[in-house]
Design an enzyme around this catalytic site. Structure first.
Site, PDB file in Angstrom:
ATOM      1  N   GLN B 112      27.082 -40.024 -23.355  1.00 59.38           N
ATOM      2  CA  GLN B 112      27.838 -41.280 -23.390  1.00 59.38           C
ATOM      3  C   GLN B 112      26.934 -42.442 -22.997  1.00 59.38           C
ATOM      4  O   GLN B 112      26.538 -42.556 -21.837  1.00 59.38           O
ATOM      5  CB  GLN B 112      28.999 -41.146 -22.395  1.00 59.38           C
ATOM      6  N   SER B 115      27.089 -47.168 -19.660  1.00 59.54           N
ATOM      7  CA  SER B 115      26.604 -47.972 -18.538  1.00 59.54           C
ATOM      8  C   SER B 115      25.221 -48.556 -18.803  1.00 59.54           C
ATOM      9  O   SER B 115      24.397 -47.953 -19.493  1.00 59.54           O
ATOM     10  CB  SER B 115      26.514 -47.098 -17.280  1.00 59.54           C
ATOM     11  N   SER B 154      24.316 -39.040 -18.326  1.00 59.06           N
ATOM     12  CA  SER B 154      24.310 -37.587 -18.124  1.00 59.06           C
ATOM     13  C   SER B 154      24.032 -36.891 -19.448  1.00 59.06           C
ATOM     14  O   SER B 154      24.524 -37.319 -20.498  1.00 59.06           O
ATOM     15  CB  SER B 154      25.671 -37.110 -17.600  1.00 59.06           C
ATOM     16  N   GLU B 237      38.194 -39.766 -20.052  1.00 67.47           N
ATOM     17  CA  GLU B 237      37.172 -39.375 -19.096  1.00 67.47           C
ATOM     18  C   GLU B 237      37.799 -39.136 -17.728  1.00 67.47           C
ATOM     19  O   GLU B 237      37.508 -38.166 -17.042  1.00 67.47           O
ATOM     20  CB  GLU B 237      36.108 -40.475 -19.007  1.00 67.47           C
ATOM     21  N   GLU B 370      37.158 -47.636  -6.272  1.00 65.00           N
ATOM     22  CA  GLU B 370      37.665 -49.000  -6.078  1.00 65.00           C
ATOM     23  C   GLU B 370      38.268 -49.535  -7.376  1.00 65.00           C
ATOM     24  O   GLU B 370      39.344 -50.138  -7.385  1.00 65.00           O
ATOM     25  CB  GLU B 370      36.532 -49.935  -5.612  1.00 65.00           C
TER      26      GLU B 370
HETATM   27  C1  LIG Z   1      26.654 -38.716 -11.499  1.00 65.66           C
HETATM   28  C2  LIG Z   1      26.909 -39.847 -12.435  1.00 65.66           C
HETATM   29  C3  LIG Z   1      26.935 -39.621 -13.800  1.00 65.66           C
HETATM   30  C4  LIG Z   1      27.137 -40.665 -14.694  1.00 65.66           C
HETATM   31  N1  LIG Z   1      27.136 -40.404 -16.019  1.00 65.66           N
HETATM   32  C5  LIG Z   1      27.258 -41.431 -16.895  1.00 65.66           C
HETATM   33  C6  LIG Z   1      27.146 -41.209 -18.302  1.00 65.66           C
HETATM   34  O1  LIG Z   1      26.956 -40.083 -18.743  1.00 65.66           O
HETATM   35  N2  LIG Z   1      27.228 -42.254 -19.140  1.00 65.66           N
HETATM   36  C7  LIG Z   1      27.460 -43.511 -18.679  1.00 65.66           C
HETATM   37  O2  LIG Z   1      27.574 -44.405 -19.497  1.00 65.66           O
HETATM   38  N3  LIG Z   1      27.578 -43.769 -17.368  1.00 65.66           N
HETATM   39  C8  LIG Z   1      27.467 -42.768 -16.454  1.00 65.66           C
HETATM   40  N4  LIG Z   1      27.561 -43.021 -15.094  1.00 65.66           N
HETATM   41  C9  LIG Z   1      27.703 -44.410 -14.659  1.00 65.66           C
HETATM   42  C10 LIG Z   1      29.012 -44.771 -14.002  1.00 65.66           C
HETATM   43  O3  LIG Z   1      30.045 -44.889 -14.932  1.00 65.66           O
HETATM   44  C11 LIG Z   1      28.779 -46.095 -13.223  1.00 65.66           C
HETATM   45  O4  LIG Z   1      27.854 -45.818 -12.215  1.00 65.66           O
HETATM   46  C12 LIG Z   1      30.035 -46.636 -12.594  1.00 65.66           C
HETATM   47  O5  LIG Z   1      30.950 -47.076 -13.577  1.00 65.66           O
HETATM   48  C13 LIG Z   1      29.761 -47.769 -11.603  1.00 65.66           C
HETATM   49  O6  LIG Z   1      28.943 -48.766 -12.112  1.00 65.66           O
HETATM   50  P1  LIG Z   1      27.644 -49.246 -11.311  1.00 65.66           P
HETATM   51  O7  LIG Z   1      26.878 -48.033 -11.001  1.00 65.66           O
HETATM   52  O8  LIG Z   1      27.005 -50.288 -12.105  1.00 65.66           O
HETATM   53  O9  LIG Z   1      28.198 -49.855  -9.944  1.00 65.66           O
HETATM   54  P2  LIG Z   1      28.700 -51.360  -9.709  1.00 65.66           P
HETATM   55  O10 LIG Z   1      29.671 -51.714 -10.771  1.00 65.66           O
HETATM   56  O11 LIG Z   1      27.535 -52.254  -9.499  1.00 65.66           O
HETATM   57  O12 LIG Z   1      29.469 -51.187  -8.346  1.00 65.66           O
HETATM   58  C14 LIG Z   1      28.891 -51.336  -7.051  1.00 65.66           C
HETATM   59  C15 LIG Z   1      30.012 -51.272  -6.019  1.00 65.66           C
HETATM   60  O13 LIG Z   1      30.893 -52.378  -6.226  1.00 65.66           O
HETATM   61  C16 LIG Z   1      32.216 -51.925  -6.385  1.00 65.66           C
HETATM   62  N5  LIG Z   1      32.916 -52.775  -7.330  1.00 65.66           N
HETATM   63  C17 LIG Z   1      32.517 -53.201  -8.530  1.00 65.66           C
HETATM   64  N6  LIG Z   1      33.455 -53.935  -9.124  1.00 65.66           N
HETATM   65  C18 LIG Z   1      34.495 -53.979  -8.272  1.00 65.66           C
HETATM   66  C19 LIG Z   1      35.779 -54.583  -8.305  1.00 65.66           C
HETATM   67  N7  LIG Z   1      36.225 -55.272  -9.364  1.00 65.66           N
HETATM   68  N8  LIG Z   1      36.582 -54.407  -7.246  1.00 65.66           N
HETATM   69  C20 LIG Z   1      36.163 -53.685  -6.167  1.00 65.66           C
HETATM   70  N9  LIG Z   1      34.981 -53.096  -6.084  1.00 65.66           N
HETATM   71  C21 LIG Z   1      34.162 -53.232  -7.123  1.00 65.66           C
HETATM   72  C22 LIG Z   1      32.078 -50.512  -6.917  1.00 65.66           C
HETATM   73  O14 LIG Z   1      33.236 -49.755  -6.653  1.00 65.66           O
HETATM   74  C23 LIG Z   1      30.865 -50.018  -6.165  1.00 65.66           C
HETATM   75  O15 LIG Z   1      31.264 -49.552  -4.914  1.00 65.66           O
HETATM   76  C24 LIG Z   1      27.352 -41.976 -14.195  1.00 65.66           C
HETATM   77  C25 LIG Z   1      27.346 -42.203 -12.822  1.00 65.66           C
HETATM   78  C26 LIG Z   1      27.116 -41.166 -11.945  1.00 65.66           C
HETATM   79  C27 LIG Z   1      27.090 -41.450 -10.468  1.00 65.66           C
END
Ligand SMILES: Cc1cc2nc3c(=O)[nH]c(=O)nc-3n(C[C@H](O)[C@H](O)[C@H](O)COP(=O)(O)OP(=O)(O)OC[C@H]3O[C@@H](n4cnc5c(N)ncnc54)[C@H](O)[C@@H]3O)c2cc1C
Lengths: 384, 400
Positions: B112, B115, B154, B237, B370
């Site tokens: 996928q 991100s 992933s 998902e 969150e």
């Molecule tokens: C093990 C793992 C596997 C993954 N696999 C995939 C994959 O296969 N394909 C893919 O596309 N993505 C994948 N992801 C990505 C995942 O979907 C994102 O990490 C996730 O959506 C969070 O985005 P970010 O990491 O940019 O965090 P951010 O969006 O930067 O968030 C940082 C912090 O801010 C908080 N935050 C952000 N916005 C808000 C809000 N509006 N209100 C309150 N709090 C908020 C979040 O909860 C978090 O605590 C994977 C992630 C992990 C950890």
């Protein structure tokens, strides 16, 4: 004790049937008419133990008093699943009615006795028809399997009872008392008329105004023997297990009302130029509570279904439901008061009725800790 | 309409025509797909029989103990859980015919590409561009050229195909200018670099897209409507992550309880109390999932689905944390820090320390807790939304 690998039997039905939905609608509309929070509050200022008119309608017009009683014994022949639905609704309205104590616990106790005998069949029919209110004379905090032996009441060979039982729910409302006592040949269960000579009821000022408590004192009161020995023990245990399992549905109803009211209030109340319900710090608390309420529903339905089907898994299902649902109701009521701000602290707002009911329900029929201890034995997670 | 008896008969026929003991693994899986016994609720010809979803259990039960191979769902979770339902809902007939069979048999692994370094929770802010060859005036049908960077992907190192969202119109507000594609991971413009994670291994990756060519026939949904398509993927998902069916004491709580039974010398009263609490919560989460499934079967989907992932993440983290603590000196050790590129998440095959660390991802992947709490609060409870500053602003004018 086992190794914890016992699985529940047939898949439990965790949904509501059409009949259950119809029953809910009938109970809800009656309670909305006659037991809205303002009415409940006003009633508490009076000296009456419970709303007799409301109970009469609920018990006889809708027929909830006899839900658990088979038709041939004068009841509706329904099951714990339907009784649970009624409790969700009485919880949602903190209705001051003796449904749990009389129609669930006392009825289950009588059903456990030999109802081929007139001494059992007659009072059972009276309870089922809502003509009589009966209570099991045990302290409200008594957990299933947790009855003290010997009982705090003794019976002589003629069935004369002497002793004292404290904190009995709905004691003042009851006409019929089912009294566990130490008989000449061991544990036994007796029936006593509350109006008989030698019975005294002292009312207590309860934390939960909607479920009155009384201390019962027996001084040579005339008792009719209902069951003895293992049968008396098993009967009591079943009554308490059923009460505890279905109390989870009352707790679910309480939690649901508290969450719905809190969402309604915070969506309407404005501070800092925004509805306070749009602040994430509050939203997240309500969303977390919603998840707990949804989970409590699954746990409560599972307990009701296990009791209804006589599943061997019932003790586990009940312990899980009580250990989970009791704290959820308390948390929901506490959040309700907190997120209402000052208005939540007032006597006029009904939130306190729910907090008081939720907190005393947490102690009722075994605290969550007692139920977790029971579970330790049931699923093989032995203490150190 | 297909009923349970019908499915038993069809399963028996499959087993008779392709005895598992003498049939090649893939051959058996393909035959099962063709017999409509892969996911019975899918349409006929696409691995299913248009049967109620709940009847899949009948097929699975009939196959149990027969030696029939399974399609290794842990390894192909993204395909099964996210790509397949999205293709089914938005794909053309050709796309469904081309992709679903090898997806289900596991011949083709999916990943996928959602991100990005600058777009996680705010996924619709993504910057990866897809431009139609020859410019917007080229009309329909031309290939798309994709440039950008994805992250936390992933299984990208195993994947044959990817679901991808990219910006096709920067001049409209962010949700409106996105399109949804199937990306060929063997395209020379796709570069996958392992990204080592907290557990030591590299389950996820960075993916660099440079001039990647995607034929228009590999677009899912209309141009500019990709956000709507992505919603389907994201919803599925969350259900896939939180919704696995397990028996009592299935999953992590079973491992913790087994530890407790096996190591009486490590027991303390405090750990006993906490374990019982977690046991109750795990059992209730199991029942809540079961209730949700029963609602779905009756055609009355409840909102519980939005909450299951939240509950699962919290429990996995608390139980694995308890386990490390309970194991005392053994909890201080770790099984293997080697940088590996695993086939998938291995919650039960590895030791407590791995479970503890990997579970940290459960509240981040597939939408953070969150963000999910916001969704429950706004969509389930109907609470007022957050004030928004980005609503009517063209994507290109947003602060980034
Ligand atoms: C093990 C793992 C596997 C993954 N696999 C995939 C994959 O296969 N394909 C893919 O596309 N993505 C994948 N992801 C990505 C995942 O979907 C994102 O990490 C996730 O959506 C969070 O985005 P970010 O990491 O940019 O965090 P951010 O969006 O930067 O968030 C940082 C912090 O801010 C908080 N935050 C952000 N916005 C808000 C809000 N509006 N209100 C309150 N709090 C908020 C979040 O909860 C978090 O605590 C994977 C992630 C992990 C950890």
């Amino acid at each position: 004790m086992n190794d914890g690998t016992t699985l529940p039997g047939a898949d439990p039905d965790l949904l509501y049937s059409e009949d259950e939905d119809a029953l809910r609608a009938a109970v809800r509309s009656l309670l909305a008419d006659r037991s809205d929070p303002a009415t409940v509050l006003a009633g508490l200022e009076s000296d009456v133990a419970y709303d007799t008119g409301l109970w009469h309608s609920l018990a006889t017009e809708i027929g909830t008093a006899g839900l658990l009683v088979p038709e041939k014994l004068g009841g509706a022949g329904a099951s714990a699943r339907e009784a649970a639905v009624v409790l969700e609704e009485t919880g949602r309205s903190v209705a001051p009615v003796p449904f749990l104590t009389s129609a669930v616990i006392a009825v289950t106790a009588l059903l456990g006795c030999d109802h081929g005998r007139a001494e059992v069949a007659a009072p059972l029919a009276a309870l089922a028809e809502g003509r009589t209110v009966g209570v099991l004379a045990v302290p409200l905090p008594t957990a299933p399997g947790g009855l003290p032996e010997p009982a705090s009441v003794r019976a002589d060979a003629n069935g004369a009872l002497t002793g004292r039982v404290t904190s009995v729910a709905d004691a003042a409302a009851a006409e019929l008392l089912l009294v566990p006592a130490q008989g000449p040949d061991g544990p036994a269960l007796y029936a006593v008329e509350a109006s008989a000579d030698g019975v005294r009821t002292d009312t207590v000022t309860p934390l939960d105004l909607t479920r009155p408590l009384g201390h019962l004192t027996f001084d040579g009161a005339p008792g009719r023997l209902l069951a003895t020995g293992d049968r008396a023990r098993a009967t009591l245990d079943r009554a308490l297990l059923t009460g505890a399992g279905l109390l989870a549905s009352e707790q679910l109803g309480i939690a649901e009302w508290c969450l719905a009211e809190t969402v309604r209030h915070t969506a309407a109340r404005t501070q800092f130029g925004r509805p306070v319900g749009s602040f994430q710090a509050l939203k997240h608390r309500m969303a977390a509570l919603w998840l707990e309420v949804a989970s409590a529903r699954a746990a409560a339905r599972n307990a009701a279904d296990a009791l209804a089907t006589g599943s061997p898994d019932a003790p586990v299902a009940v312990a899980v439901a009580q250990a989970y649902c009791a704290p959820v109701a308390v948390r929901a009521a506490q959040e309700c008061v907190q997120l209402h701000g000052g208005i939540g602290m007032t006597w006029e707002h009904p939130a306190h009725l729910f907090l008081k009911r939720a907190k005393s329900d947490e102690l009722a029929l075994g605290s969550p800790g007692r139920h977790r201890d029971a579970l330790a034995g049931l699923v093989g997670i032995a203490a150190p | 309409m297909t009923d349970a008896d019908d499915l038993r008969r069809r399963t028996a026929e499959l087993l008779a025509a392709h005895p598992p003991a003498t049939t090649d693994r893939l051959e058996f899986l393909r035959a099962r797909f063709d017999a409509g016994l892969a996911w019975v609720h899918f349409p006929e010809g696409l691995g299913g029989l248009d049967a109620p979803r709940s009847l899949q259990a009948v097929v699975d039960a009939e196959l149990e103990g027969t030696g029939a191979p399974d399609n290794d769902p842990g390894r192909i979770g993204i395909g099964l859980g996210m790509a397949a339902p999205t293709i089914l809902r938005f794909g053309t007939d050709e796309q469904k015919q081309r992709f679903l069979r090898p997806l289900w048999t596991g011949e083709e692994v999916w990943c996928q590409l959602f991100s990005e370094p600058g777009a996680g929770s705010d996924l619709a802010a993504l910057a990866t561009r897809a431009v139609r060859e020859g410019g917007a005036e080229a009309g329909t049908g031309g290939d798309w050229i994709v440039d950008g960077q994805k992250v936390w992907t992933s299984s990208a190192h195993l994947a044959r195909w990817a679901i991808l969202i990219a910006r096709t119109d920067p001049d409209v507000p962010k949700h409106r200018g996105i399109s949804y594609f199937v990306c060929d991971m063997t395209d020379p413009g796709v570069e996958v670099r392992p990204l080592r994670q907290i557990t030591g291994e590299a389950e996820f990756n960075e993916v660099f897209l440079t001039g990647v060519r995607i034929p228009d026939a590999h677009r899912l949904g209309a141009v500019g409507e990709g956000w709507k398509v992505a919603q389907t993927t994201l919803m599925n998902e969350r259900v896939a992550i939180g919704g696995a069916r397990a028996p009592r004491e299935g999953g992590m709580i079973g491992i913790a309880a087994a530890d407790w039974r096996a190591r009486p010398e490590l027991r303390t009263h405090d750990l006993h109390q906490r374990l019982l609490k977690l046991w109750v919560e795990a059992e209730v989460a199991r029942l809540t999932g079961e209730r949700l499934r029963q609602q779905l079967t009756m055609g009355q989907p409840g909102p519980e689905g939005s909450g299951m992932k939240l509950a699962f993440a919290r429990l996995a983290q608390e139980i694995s944390g308890w386990e490390v603590e309970f194991l005392a000196e053994d909890g201080l050790t770790y099984d293997d820090w080697t940088m590996r590129r695993p086939d998938g998440v291995d919650f039960t095959g590895r030791e407590a320390g791995y479970r503890y660390l990997r579970a940290k991802g459960n509240s981040i992947e597939g939408g953070t807790s969150e963000v999910l709490l916001n969704i429950v609060a706004e969509r389930v409870l109907g609470l007022p939304p957050e004030p928004r500053t980005d609503k009517d602003v063209a994507w290109k004018d947003l602060p980034r």
